[in-house]
Design an enzyme around this catalytic site. Structure first.
Site, PDB file in Angstrom:
ATOM      1  N   ASP A  21       0.876  -1.168   0.000  1.00  0.00           N
ATOM      2  CA  ASP A  21       0.000   0.000   0.000  1.00  0.00           C
ATOM      3  C   ASP A  21       0.912   1.216   0.000  1.00  0.00           C
ATOM      4  O   ASP A  21       1.593   1.493   0.998  1.00  0.00           O
ATOM      5  CB  ASP A  21      -0.892  -0.006   1.239  1.00  0.00           C
ATOM      6  CG  ASP A  21      -1.848   1.177   1.281  1.00  0.00           C
ATOM      7  OD1 ASP A  21      -1.672   2.125   0.485  1.00  0.00           O
ATOM      8  OD2 ASP A  21      -2.765   1.169   2.124  1.00  0.00           O
ATOM      9  N   TYR A  44      -9.829  15.319  -9.916  1.00  0.00           N
ATOM     10  CA  TYR A  44      -9.174  14.495 -10.928  1.00  0.00           C
ATOM     11  C   TYR A  44      -8.151  15.325 -11.700  1.00  0.00           C
ATOM     12  O   TYR A  44      -7.037  14.866 -11.975  1.00  0.00           O
ATOM     13  CB  TYR A  44     -10.215  13.918 -11.882  1.00  0.00           C
ATOM     14  CG  TYR A  44      -9.641  12.970 -12.912  1.00  0.00           C
ATOM     15  CD1 TYR A  44      -9.359  11.645 -12.588  1.00  0.00           C
ATOM     16  CD2 TYR A  44      -9.381  13.391 -14.212  1.00  0.00           C
ATOM     17  CE1 TYR A  44      -8.829  10.773 -13.518  1.00  0.00           C
ATOM     18  CE2 TYR A  44      -8.848  12.522 -15.155  1.00  0.00           C
ATOM     19  CZ  TYR A  44      -8.576  11.215 -14.801  1.00  0.00           C
ATOM     20  OH  TYR A  44      -8.047  10.358 -15.729  1.00  0.00           O
ATOM     21  N   LYS A  80      -4.146  14.354 -11.826  1.00  0.00           N
ATOM     22  CA  LYS A  80      -3.463  13.948 -13.055  1.00  0.00           C
ATOM     23  C   LYS A  80      -2.483  14.988 -13.577  1.00  0.00           C
ATOM     24  O   LYS A  80      -1.617  14.682 -14.393  1.00  0.00           O
ATOM     25  CB  LYS A  80      -4.503  13.601 -14.128  1.00  0.00           C
ATOM     26  CG  LYS A  80      -5.317  12.357 -13.773  1.00  0.00           C
ATOM     27  CD  LYS A  80      -4.420  11.171 -13.454  1.00  0.00           C
ATOM     28  CE  LYS A  80      -5.197   9.926 -13.077  1.00  0.00           C
ATOM     29  NZ  LYS A  80      -4.304   8.793 -12.735  1.00  0.00           N
TER      30      LYS A  80
END
Length: 313
Positions: A82, A184, A188
């Site tokens: 993780d 988002y 990104k």
């Protein structure tokens, strides 16, 4: 008279690579292509044959990715990790150091946030559940920072290391286009900036850092969403003609493998690159022999109604 020629060794034989986030999609394909070039590839993720991550897919595991790397000609090593947990990442890097004493290529492909974005595109920031938005930033930004912070001391121990930040969208495309969801968009764009900054920091050790974006990726999840397979993906074109410019994960895998094998790759350092752009530079193709340029098509379509996906592959 015939002369026997000893075949050249694979270009990445002896190289040690870490692909963080290699359970499926681009990460898996990158790992496999690095393996095909002869590398030892540590592949990480949260979904194993014994446990499933929040993505909720049991159909792809890191053990399977490692087996594909080995079958391709490299050595695949699956390490459940993780990347939000610094201690787990530290244990991973310590293991690589213990077993090989070096790290030549780091690919930061951790994401796993598709389940958070489906219903939120086109919504205002304040209309998106805050926990979902912040989780996107944890998965797409914090994981990359934790991994780079922990792994780069090993990567810089020897000159010439390569860091690849995998993202969605190039600098040129994203600069004037909003990705329809603020969280988002940030998640990104951040890896692009990370690659730019790391390029400055790696300069003293002769290292290279770049961001690489695939185009419209026919990942396992994308194919499933369209109700097709890699063999039948063109059946989706009737409803979604633009899907004709899509690419298989093999394409970005070959892009990263080509970068890793290029002794002159430092000319790219700090830059935002795409699989289509690198295909034009290095001469590789997608699995079907085509060379899709999804980002070129998306830009052209904005000013040319006649732009066709077939003209960009």
């Amino acid at each position: 008279m015939t002369t026997d020629k000893t075949p050249s060794p694979p270009p990445l034989r002896g190289r040690i690579c870490l692909v963080a986030g290699a359970t499926r999609g681009a990460g898996r394909a990158i790992a496999v292509q690095l393996g095909a070039a002869g590398a030892t590839v540590y592949v990480t993720g949260r979904t194993t044959r014994a446990q499933v991550s929040e993505v909720g897919r049991t159909t792809e595991t890191i053990e399977e990715t490692a087996e594909l790397v080995t079958a391709a000609g490299g050595e695949g090593v699956a390490v459940p990790t993780d990347h939000l947990d610094p201690e787990r990442v530290r244990a991973l890097v310590d293991r690589i150091d213990r077993e090989h004493g070096r790290l030549d290529v780091l690919v930061n492909d951790v994401w796993g946030g598709e389940h958070l974005i489906g219903a939120s595109f086109g919504k205002k920031t304040w209309e998106i559940p805050l926990d979902d938005g912040l989780r996107m930033l944890e998965l797409g930004v914090r994981t990359h920072l934790v991994t780079s912070h922990t792994a780069l001391p090993l990567l810089t121990r020897h000159p010439g290391g390569l860091v690849v930040e995998v993202t969605d969208g190039t600098t040129e495309y994203n600069a004037t286009r909003y990705r329809e969801n603020l969280f988002y968009d940030l998640a990104k764009n951040a890896p692009v900036r990370m690659a730019f900054g790391l390029a400055k920091e790696l300069a003293d050790s002769g290292g290279t850092a770049v961001s690489v974006s695939p185009g419209w990726l026919r990942s396992e999840q994308m194919l499933e969403a369209f109700g097709v397979t890699e063999a039948t993906w063109r059946d989706a074109l009737e409803k979604t003609p633009d899907f004709g410019v899509s690419e298989s994960p093999v394409y970005v895998g070959r892009a990263v493998a080509a970068l890793a094998a290029d002794p002159d790759r430092n000319r790219w350092t700090g830059r935002s690159l795409s699989s289509g752009q690198l295909a034009g530079e290095y001469g590789f193709t997608d699995a079907d022999g085509s060379r899709p340029d999804a980002w070129g098509f998306l830009v052209a379509r904005e000013t040319d109604d006649q732009a066709s996906p077939d003209s960009y592959r």
